[in-house]
Scaffold this motif. Structure first.
Motif, PDB file in Angstrom:
ATOM      1  N   GLU A  76      -0.189  67.249  -7.204  1.00 46.03           N
ATOM      2  CA  GLU A  76      -1.071  67.418  -6.043  1.00 46.03           C
ATOM      3  C   GLU A  76      -1.934  66.187  -5.825  1.00 46.03           C
ATOM      4  O   GLU A  76      -2.140  65.762  -4.692  1.00 46.03           O
ATOM      5  N   GLN A  77      -2.413  65.575  -6.911  1.00 46.36           N
ATOM      6  CA  GLN A  77      -3.202  64.355  -6.798  1.00 46.36           C
ATOM      7  C   GLN A  77      -2.337  63.217  -6.249  1.00 46.36           C
ATOM      8  O   GLN A  77      -2.787  62.457  -5.383  1.00 46.36           O
ATOM      9  N   LEU A  78      -1.111  63.096  -6.730  1.00 46.73           N
ATOM     10  CA  LEU A  78      -0.206  62.063  -6.229  1.00 46.73           C
ATOM     11  C   LEU A  78       0.125  62.268  -4.756  1.00 46.73           C
ATOM     12  O   LEU A  78       0.225  61.305  -3.994  1.00 46.73           O
ATOM     13  N   MET A  79       0.283  63.511  -4.341  1.00 49.73           N
ATOM     14  CA  MET A  79       0.572  63.785  -2.932  1.00 49.73           C
ATOM     15  C   MET A  79      -0.626  63.435  -2.052  1.00 49.73           C
ATOM     16  O   MET A  79      -0.456  62.891  -0.963  1.00 49.73           O
ATOM     17  N   SER A  80      -1.831  63.712  -2.532  1.00 54.86           N
ATOM     18  CA  SER A  80      -3.033  63.333  -1.773  1.00 54.86           C
ATOM     19  C   SER A  80      -3.128  61.824  -1.647  1.00 54.86           C
ATOM     20  O   SER A  80      -3.441  61.292  -0.579  1.00 54.86           O
ATOM     21  N   THR A  81      -2.844  61.133  -2.733  1.00 57.75           N
ATOM     22  CA  THR A  81      -2.863  59.672  -2.707  1.00 57.75           C
ATOM     23  C   THR A  81      -1.783  59.138  -1.776  1.00 57.75           C
ATOM     24  O   THR A  81      -2.017  58.182  -1.024  1.00 57.75           O
ATOM     25  N   ALA A  82      -0.615  59.749  -1.795  1.00 60.04           N
ATOM     26  CA  ALA A  82       0.485  59.314  -0.923  1.00 60.04           C
ATOM     27  C   ALA A  82       0.116  59.457   0.546  1.00 60.04           C
ATOM     28  O   ALA A  82       0.459  58.594   1.362  1.00 60.04           O
ATOM     29  N   VAL A  83      -0.594  60.506   0.895  1.00 62.93           N
ATOM     30  CA  VAL A  83      -1.019  60.698   2.284  1.00 62.93           C
ATOM     31  C   VAL A  83      -1.939  59.561   2.713  1.00 62.93           C
ATOM     32  O   VAL A  83      -1.782  58.984   3.797  1.00 62.93           O
ATOM     33  N   VAL A  84      -2.881  59.204   1.855  1.00 61.93           N
ATOM     34  CA  VAL A  84      -3.813  58.122   2.185  1.00 61.93           C
ATOM     35  C   VAL A  84      -3.071  56.798   2.318  1.00 61.93           C
ATOM     36  O   VAL A  84      -3.315  56.016   3.242  1.00 61.93           O
ATOM     37  N   VAL A  85      -2.148  56.534   1.403  1.00 63.66           N
ATOM     38  CA  VAL A  85      -1.392  55.284   1.438  1.00 63.66           C
ATOM     39  C   VAL A  85      -0.535  55.200   2.694  1.00 63.66           C
ATOM     40  O   VAL A  85      -0.486  54.155   3.363  1.00 63.66           O
ATOM     41  N   LEU A  86       0.143  56.289   3.047  1.00 63.83           N
ATOM     42  CA  LEU A  86       0.963  56.290   4.259  1.00 63.83           C
ATOM     43  C   LEU A  86       0.126  56.108   5.518  1.00 63.83           C
ATOM     44  O   LEU A  86       0.509  55.379   6.434  1.00 63.83           O
ATOM     45  N   LEU A  87      -1.030  56.738   5.570  1.00 64.70           N
ATOM     46  CA  LEU A  87      -1.914  56.572   6.727  1.00 64.70           C
ATOM     47  C   LEU A  87      -2.430  55.145   6.811  1.00 64.70           C
ATOM     48  O   LEU A  87      -2.472  54.553   7.898  1.00 64.70           O
ATOM     49  N   ALA A  88      -2.795  54.556   5.681  1.00 69.88           N
ATOM     50  CA  ALA A  88      -3.256  53.164   5.667  1.00 69.88           C
ATOM     51  C   ALA A  88      -2.139  52.216   6.107  1.00 69.88           C
ATOM     52  O   ALA A  88      -2.386  51.250   6.841  1.00 69.88           O
ATOM     53  N   ALA A  89      -0.913  52.483   5.676  1.00 69.56           N
ATOM     54  CA  ALA A  89       0.216  51.647   6.088  1.00 69.56           C
ATOM     55  C   ALA A  89       0.461  51.762   7.584  1.00 69.56           C
ATOM     56  O   ALA A  89       0.744  50.757   8.258  1.00 69.56           O
ATOM     57  N   LEU A  90       0.323  52.955   8.133  1.00 68.67           N
ATOM     58  CA  LEU A  90       0.489  53.144   9.574  1.00 68.67           C
ATOM     59  C   LEU A  90      -0.587  52.396  10.348  1.00 68.67           C
ATOM     60  O   LEU A  90      -0.299  51.715  11.339  1.00 68.67           O
ATOM     61  N   VAL A  91      -1.825  52.490   9.888  1.00 68.63           N
ATOM     62  CA  VAL A  91      -2.918  51.781  10.557  1.00 68.63           C
ATOM     63  C   VAL A  91      -2.705  50.279  10.468  1.00 68.63           C
ATOM     64  O   VAL A  91      -2.862  49.554  11.455  1.00 68.63           O
ATOM     65  N   ALA A  92      -2.323  49.784   9.296  1.00 67.90           N
ATOM     66  CA  ALA A  92      -2.103  48.350   9.130  1.00 67.90           C
ATOM     67  C   ALA A  92      -0.969  47.861  10.016  1.00 67.90           C
ATOM     68  O   ALA A  92      -1.074  46.806  10.657  1.00 67.90           O
ATOM     69  N   THR A  93       0.112  48.613  10.067  1.00 69.21           N
ATOM     70  CA  THR A  93       1.244  48.218  10.910  1.00 69.21           C
ATOM     71  C   THR A  93       0.853  48.209  12.378  1.00 69.21           C
ATOM     72  O   THR A  93       1.185  47.281  13.116  1.00 69.21           O
ATOM     73  N   SER A  94       0.129  49.224  12.807  1.00 69.50           N
ATOM     74  CA  SER A  94      -0.288  49.290  14.209  1.00 69.50           C
ATOM     75  C   SER A  94      -1.303  48.213  14.552  1.00 69.50           C
ATOM     76  O   SER A  94      -1.316  47.693  15.663  1.00 69.50           O
ATOM     77  N   ALA A  95      -2.155  47.876  13.607  1.00 70.80           N
ATOM     78  CA  ALA A  95      -3.215  46.903  13.869  1.00 70.80           C
ATOM     79  C   ALA A  95      -2.701  45.477  13.841  1.00 70.80           C
ATOM     80  O   ALA A  95      -3.192  44.630  14.578  1.00 70.80           O
ATOM     81  N   LEU A  96      -1.740  45.194  12.995  1.00 69.61           N
ATOM     82  CA  LEU A  96      -1.333  43.811  12.775  1.00 69.61           C
ATOM     83  C   LEU A  96      -0.087  43.378  13.522  1.00 69.61           C
ATOM     84  O   LEU A  96       0.166  42.179  13.636  1.00 69.61           O
ATOM     85  N   THR A  97       0.703  44.321  14.010  1.00 69.60           N
ATOM     86  CA  THR A  97       1.956  43.933  14.662  1.00 69.60           C
ATOM     87  C   THR A  97       2.074  44.524  16.062  1.00 69.60           C
ATOM     88  O   THR A  97       1.540  45.587  16.356  1.00 69.60           O
ATOM     89  N   GLU A  98       2.784  43.791  16.875  1.00 72.62           N
ATOM     90  CA  GLU A  98       3.139  44.263  18.218  1.00 72.62           C
ATOM     91  C   GLU A  98       4.550  43.748  18.464  1.00 72.62           C
ATOM     92  O   GLU A  98       4.776  42.541  18.505  1.00 72.62           O
ATOM     93  N   GLY A  99       5.475  44.665  18.612  1.00 74.99           N
ATOM     94  CA  GLY A  99       6.869  44.244  18.707  1.00 74.99           C
ATOM     95  C   GLY A  99       7.305  43.705  17.355  1.00 74.99           C
ATOM     96  O   GLY A  99       7.241  44.394  16.347  1.00 74.99           O
ATOM     97  N   HIS A 100       7.726  42.444  17.333  1.00 73.17           N
ATOM     98  CA  HIS A 100       8.162  41.828  16.083  1.00 73.17           C
ATOM     99  C   HIS A 100       7.222  40.721  15.630  1.00 73.17           C
ATOM    100  O   HIS A 100       7.568  39.918  14.765  1.00 73.17           O
ATOM    101  N   GLY A 101       6.033  40.651  16.203  1.00 72.05           N
ATOM    102  CA  GLY A 101       5.122  39.576  15.850  1.00 72.05           C
ATOM    103  C   GLY A 101       3.713  40.067  15.608  1.00 72.05           C
ATOM    104  O   GLY A 101       3.418  41.261  15.652  1.00 72.05           O
ATOM    105  N   PHE A 102       2.838  39.107  15.370  1.00 69.51           N
ATOM    106  CA  PHE A 102       1.425  39.377  15.120  1.00 69.51           C
ATOM    107  C   PHE A 102       0.753  39.866  16.399  1.00 69.51           C
ATOM    108  O   PHE A 102       0.964  39.310  17.470  1.00 69.51           O
ATOM    109  N   SER A 103      -0.078  40.881  16.280  1.00 72.45           N
ATOM    110  CA  SER A 103      -0.691  41.481  17.472  1.00 72.45           C
ATOM    111  C   SER A 103      -1.850  40.663  18.017  1.00 72.45           C
ATOM    112  O   SER A 103      -2.256  40.857  19.154  1.00 72.45           O
ATOM    113  N   GLY A 104      -2.406  39.791  17.233  1.00 74.29           N
ATOM    114  CA  GLY A 104      -3.524  38.975  17.692  1.00 74.29           C
ATOM    115  C   GLY A 104      -4.812  39.336  16.984  1.00 74.29           C
ATOM    116  O   GLY A 104      -4.940  40.380  16.354  1.00 74.29           O
TER     117      GLY A 104
END
Length: 105
Positions: free
Chosen positions: A37-65
């Motif tokens: 259960e602790q690992l699953m909670s951590t996995a949720v946070v990591v996946l959400l952080a990865a989604l935010v990072a991907t959305s914040a840093l990339t647009e299409g195939h390049g840097f978002s600005g």
């Protein structure tokens, strides 16, 4: 109308509903250790952080600005400091808008 498309949509809808129903239905039958259960909670946070990072840093195939990245960073800082959600969104939007107004992309 394409009947294959309608059938695929119906099957996907039924599958989605079945997955959503399976969670509460099987929760009482399955027990997870505290470690899992602790690992699953951590996995949720990591996946959400990865989604935010991907959305914040990339647009299409390049840097978002710089503007979008800075806006997300400011929003994250305000969220971390437990500001109200409206303040978080407004701070992020104002930061990105101000940087774009100043000519940063």
């Amino acid at each position: 109308m394409n009947t294959g498309l309608v059938a695929a949509t119906a099957v996907l809808g039924a599958g989605t509903f079945a997955f959503r129903l399976a969670g509460p239905a099987l929760r009482s039958r399955t027990t997870l250790s505290a470690r899992v259960e602790q690992l699953m909670s951590t996995a949720v946070v990591v996946l959400l952080a990865a989604l935010v990072a991907t959305s914040a840093l990339t647009e299409g195939h390049g840097f978002s600005g710089v503007a979008r990245t800075a806006g997300v960073a400011v929003g994250g800082l305000f969220a971390w400091r437990r500001a109200p959600f409206v303040v978080v969104v407004l701070a992020a939007a104002v930061t990105a808008a101000a940087l774009r107004l100043l000519g940063t992309d």
